[in-house]
Design an enzyme around this catalytic site. Structure first.
Site, PDB file in Angstrom:
ATOM      1  N   LEU A 272       8.252   1.979   1.929  1.00 12.34           N
ATOM      2  CA  LEU A 272       7.088   1.092   2.022  1.00 12.34           C
ATOM      3  C   LEU A 272       6.245   1.074   0.748  1.00 12.34           C
ATOM      4  O   LEU A 272       5.212   0.430   0.699  1.00 12.34           O
ATOM      5  CB  LEU A 272       6.206   1.520   3.203  1.00 12.34           C
ATOM      6  CG  LEU A 272       6.860   1.442   4.584  1.00 12.34           C
ATOM      7  CD1 LEU A 272       5.920   1.995   5.653  1.00 12.34           C
ATOM      8  CD2 LEU A 272       7.245   0.007   4.915  1.00 12.34           C
ATOM      9  N   ARG A 273       6.691   1.792  -0.271  1.00 12.34           N
ATOM     10  CA  ARG A 273       5.923   1.817  -1.512  1.00 12.34           C
ATOM     11  C   ARG A 273       5.911   0.439  -2.179  1.00 12.34           C
ATOM     12  O   ARG A 273       4.978   0.102  -2.913  1.00 12.34           O
ATOM     13  CB  ARG A 273       6.490   2.867  -2.470  1.00 12.34           C
ATOM     14  CG  ARG A 273       5.557   3.215  -3.625  1.00 12.34           C
ATOM     15  CD  ARG A 273       6.022   4.445  -4.360  1.00 12.34           C
ATOM     16  NE  ARG A 273       5.633   5.651  -3.638  1.00 12.34           N
ATOM     17  CZ  ARG A 273       6.371   6.740  -3.561  1.00 12.34           C
ATOM     18  NH1 ARG A 273       7.549   6.781  -4.135  1.00 12.34           N
ATOM     19  NH2 ARG A 273       5.936   7.795  -2.907  1.00 12.34           N
ATOM     20  N   GLY A 274       6.921  -0.364  -1.902  1.00 10.68           N
ATOM     21  CA  GLY A 274       6.968  -1.711  -2.470  1.00 10.68           C
ATOM     22  C   GLY A 274       5.807  -2.566  -2.021  1.00 10.68           C
ATOM     23  O   GLY A 274       5.164  -3.259  -2.836  1.00 10.68           O
TER      24      GLY A 274
END
Length: 342
Positions: A272-274
């Protein structure tokens, strides 16, 4: 001090310049990875950014660039907190640096001459609240990569050696440049770069001529050449200052979050870092342009640099990750966003 090529005088490479400006406005975006051909101005652009940025507020007697008003604990005993300003640090991490040079160690001169046990700052301490620059980052030794990963995750550097016990903040923007032909970057480190940019040698003759002309003029008379771009540098510096002040007032709307999540699902990013990076970068771009909210045009302009290095790899996937992101962006947003002219 050697003259530095002005940031605003760099021809082309708009995506690279935009990524560095976004990271300078909001350091929480993360680092910037610049991969591409040799001789395309990667190192020149990074060093020019340092010259461009306005001074930052610091505690005058703090050795670690702490900001005023944050209860600094690193001042000399009995000293009171006095606000001052200092240039934003841009620290080079050489490929051959030792671990002591990076994290810090016992100050041998003070130990031998004065019999004092004192800490000598390493590169991580010097880079706090600034930029840590690594040229040829894909050739960095594994043990140094492990150190960077630990510090990047925690935001502080802990040194326990030679009778020393030191803990200091170490939050910086990691900027790495390199040539992909010389080796891959470790996936763990790759994920720590918020933005990834690909640069190519210009293919039109007018651009190539202008690049060579400006570089030649700079080398023959750097003082006169730099003076020609003073007004452009001042204007861009004012934009950065204004963007930083506007950043906190820009809301993260549900619409922006939904668009970011949908895009990341469409391209198949890992983790989910994107989404986090995409939203933060879009907000920084909105602040730079004077917008009051994150719009689709901001998301689509930063999407390739925020997502191209986060795509899930499969044996059948296209090697051109940037093209995959561009197709997904076009399908989701349609049309084409105007590009910022820097």
């Amino acid at each position: 001090m050697a003259a530095i090529f002005p940031f605003s005088a760099i021809v082309g490479q708009d995506e690279m310049k935009l990524a560095l400006l976004v990271a300078a406005i909001d350091q929480s975006v993360g680092g910037v990875l610049v991969f591409g051909d040799r001789g395309t101005g990667k190192s020149t652009t990074v060093r020019a950014l340092a010259q461009l940025l306005p001074p930052m507020p610091v505690v005058s007697d703090c050795r670690f660039n702490c900001a005023p008003g944050q209860a600094c604990t690193h001042m000399p005993a009995g000293a009171s907190e006095v606000a001052a300003t200092a240039p934003v640090p841009v620290v080079d991490l050489p490929l051959g640096a030792t671990e002591d040079r990076v994290v810090g160690a016992l100050d041998l001169e003070r130990a031998l001459v004065h019999g004092e046990k004192a800490f000598e700052r390493g590169l991580l301490a010097r880079a706090h609240r600034g930029f840590l620059y690594i040229d040829e980052v894909n050739l960095l030794e594994d043990h140094l990569v492990d150190l960077l990963l630990d510090v990047a995750a925690s935001g502080e550097n802990v040194v326990e050696r030679e009778g020393l016990s030191v803990r200091h903040p170490a939050r910086f923007v990691l900027v790495g440049t390199g040539n992909p032909e010389e080796g891959e970057l470790r996936p763990q480190l790759l994920d720590r770069f918020g933005l990834s940019v690909e640069v190519r040698t210009p293919e039109d003759i007018k651009t190539r001529i202008e690049v060579v002309r400006r570089r030649d003029n700079f080398e023959r008379d750097p003082e006169n050449f730099t003076a020609q771009f003073e007004e452009d540098e001042r204007r861009l510096r004012d934009h950065i200052v204004a963007a930083k002040s506007r950043l906190a007032g820009i809301p993260t709307s549900d619409h922006a979050l939904e668009r970011a999540a949908q895009l990341c699902m469409d391209v198949g990013t890992d983790g989910l870092r994107g989404e986090l990076t995409l939203v933060r970068a879009a907000k920084a771009l909105a602040a730079l342009e004077g917008a009051t909210e994150i719009e689709d045009v901001h998301l689509r302009r930063v999407a390739p640099m925020a997502l191209r290095h986060r795509l899930r790899r499969t044996p059948l996937s296209s090697p051109d990750s940037g093209a995959r992101v561009e197709r997904a962006v076009s399908d989701l947003f349609g049309g084409s966003g105007e590009r910022l002219v820097i």
